[in-house]
Design an enzyme around this catalytic site. Structure first.
Site, mmCIF file in Angstrom:
data_model
loop_
_atom_site.group_PDB
_atom_site.id
_atom_site.type_symbol
_atom_site.label_atom_id
_atom_site.label_comp_id
_atom_site.label_asym_id
_atom_site.label_seq_id
_atom_site.Cartn_x
_atom_site.Cartn_y
_atom_site.Cartn_z
ATOM 1 N N ASP A 144 21.081 15.768 3.520
ATOM 2 C CA ASP A 144 21.023 17.136 4.027
ATOM 3 C C ASP A 144 22.366 17.477 4.669
ATOM 4 O O ASP A 144 23.266 16.650 4.733
ATOM 5 C CB ASP A 144 19.842 17.322 4.979
ATOM 6 N N ASP B 288 10.777 16.284 0.139
ATOM 7 C CA ASP B 288 11.009 15.208 1.104
ATOM 8 C C ASP B 288 10.150 15.516 2.321
ATOM 9 O O ASP B 288 9.903 16.690 2.614
ATOM 10 C CB ASP B 288 12.478 15.137 1.545
ATOM 11 N N CYS C 1 -5.494 1.692 -5.027
ATOM 12 C CA CYS C 1 -4.052 1.614 -4.784
ATOM 13 C C CYS C 1 -3.509 0.258 -5.208
ATOM 14 O O CYS C 1 -4.139 -0.779 -5.016
ATOM 15 C CB CYS C 1 -3.774 1.861 -3.305
ATOM 16 N N CYS D 85 -0.666 -1.074 -3.995
ATOM 17 C CA CYS D 85 0.332 -1.570 -3.038
ATOM 18 C C CYS D 85 -0.079 -2.919 -2.443
ATOM 19 O O CYS D 85 -1.228 -3.354 -2.551
ATOM 20 C CB CYS D 85 0.584 -0.550 -1.929
ATOM 21 N N CYS E 221 -3.035 -2.904 0.102
ATOM 22 C CA CYS E 221 -4.365 -2.722 -0.485
ATOM 23 C C CYS E 221 -4.777 -3.909 -1.345
ATOM 24 O O CYS E 221 -5.961 -4.189 -1.489
ATOM 25 C CB CYS E 221 -4.405 -1.437 -1.304
ATOM 26 N N HIS F 73 2.032 1.384 1.971
ATOM 27 C CA HIS F 73 0.881 2.040 1.324
ATOM 28 C C HIS F 73 1.093 3.545 1.198
ATOM 29 O O HIS F 73 0.904 4.119 0.120
ATOM 30 C CB HIS F 73 -0.419 1.778 2.091
HETATM 31 ZN ZN LIG Z 1 -2.168 0.898 -0.810
#
Ligand SMILES: [Zn+2]
Length: 376
Positions: free
Chosen positions: A91, A265, A303, A305, A308, A334
């Site tokens: 930015d 963003d 999920c 990730c 998870c 996550h």
């Molecule tokens: Zn997750």
């Protein structure tokens, strides 16, 4: 062209595309994790890559004050400094000058301010901001503008927008074109459609590599924000990327993608991850809640990730209760994975021409628990 944007599919006003830069290609719509001070908080660069992110954002205000643009340049530029060879957008610094710095003094050519860190005095002008972003080696630089405060009268918003348009022209003059690098203009004008149109016209006359829509998510509410997008996006060229700055919740993002936004963003997924709030397909969970203490289920069974796949809600709850730093790390991982998968799902739905059905299903799942979508 210094940065290429190519739409590959459209569904109503929404589009899926490819942004091609000196540091790789970015599939859009895309979400940029916020790497404020050359780090996405609580995440290694490898972890950010594993979430699926192809582009991250850095904050010029923070980096110019600490460690300083010259030091980042001497250490190989921001890509090498933070181990992110992919695309980086910075930015202009203007937003943080207005929100963080002390004793700001604005004039027609720029803004004087005192660092929030040590009180030292600095000046930011359109040319100086571009020079700093060049030293940082930002793939995509942003023009210096004034984020019009909310609420503002139409006259205040007009004066602010006109100054931002003059600064956009100076930013464009100061920007050095290089292959694969680009400069984005920022449409301002508050919640007034006529001012947004005038701003979009002034910026497209100058000509930028992409167009951001700024001054939103400052308290105007989702309906007003969507109204500004409806009034603005049709005025922007179809062969340039469109970036909605600082937005937002998953619901904000879905609505903005449906209106034709390509890039986002927001600090929400990372900040929420540090404060025990989890974004999931079933809405927002607060993992500090005692109801999770004995919960053996994964946070979000859909999920992919690490949090998870390897841990229970009960373990994440324990980490936050115990004040362990792994809690914010796992939950940031996550939340960023959830946001990246949200974007990939939206892109796939655009390409399959079923975006509206997909968006309705997402919203129904978020609202399945409570009207607010949040369990406390
Ligand atoms: Zn997750």
């Amino acid at each position: 062209m210094t940065i290429r944007y190519r739409p590959v599919a459209v569904a109503g006003a929404a589009r899926a595309g490819i942004l091609q830069t000196a540091h790789g290609s970015v599939e859009t719509p895309t979400f940029m994790p916020v790497g404020t001070t050359a780090t996405v908080k609580a995440m290694t660069a490898d972890a950010v890559r594993e979430t699926g992110a192809a582009i991250v954002l850095g904050n010029t205000y923070h980096l110019m004050l600490r460690p300083g643009a010259d030091r980042v340049a001497a250490l190989g530029g921001l890509h090498r400094f933070m181990d992110w060879p992919g695309t980086i957008l910075t930015d202009s610094g203007g937003f943080q000058v207005m929100s963080l710095a002390k004793l700001r003094k604005m004039d027609a050519d720029g803004v004087m301010f005192q660092s929030h860190l040590d009180g030292s005095t600095h000046r930011l002008t359109p040319a100086r901001s571009i020079e700093i972003q060049h030293k940082l080696d930002a793939t995509i630089s942003m023009v210096l503008d004034e984020c019009t405060p909310f609420p503002a009268t139409e006259e205040q918003a007009r004066l602010s927008m006109e100054m931002s348009s003059r600064w956009a022209a100076r930013s464009r003059e100061a920007f050095l074109d290089r292959p694969g690098y680009g400069l984005f203009g920022i449409v301002q004008g508050g919640v007034f459609p006529g001012l947004r149109a005038a701003s979009a016209g002034a910026l497209t006359d100058i000509g930028f590599d992409g167009y951001a829509i700024g001054g939103l998510a400052v308290g105007e509410g989702q309906a007003a924000m969507f109204g500004v997008l409806d009034a603005t996006i049709p005025l922007l060229p179809t062969d340039r990327a469109r970036y909605l700055m600082g937005v937002g919740t998953p619901d904000d993002i879905v609505g903005a993608v449906q209106r034709g936004v390509d890039m986002f963003d927001c600090v929400i997924p990372t900040r929420a991850g540090r404060t025990a709030r989890a974004y999931t397909a079933e809405g927002v969970f607060n993992l500090r809640n005692a109801r999770f203490a004995d919960d053996a289920a994964p946070l979000d069974p859909c999920c992919r990730c690490l949090a998870c796949n390897r841990h229970s809600r009960g373990y994440l709850h324990h980490l936050f209760r115990a004040g362990e730093m792994l809690g914010p790390m796992l939950l940031t991982w996550h939340n960023l994975t959830y946001y990246q998968d949200l974007m990939r799902g939206l892109r796939a739905a655009i390409i399959a021409d079923r975006l509206d059905v997909h968006a309705a299903a997402l919203r129904a799942d978020w609202m399945g628990r409570e009207p607010s979508g949040e369990l406390t």
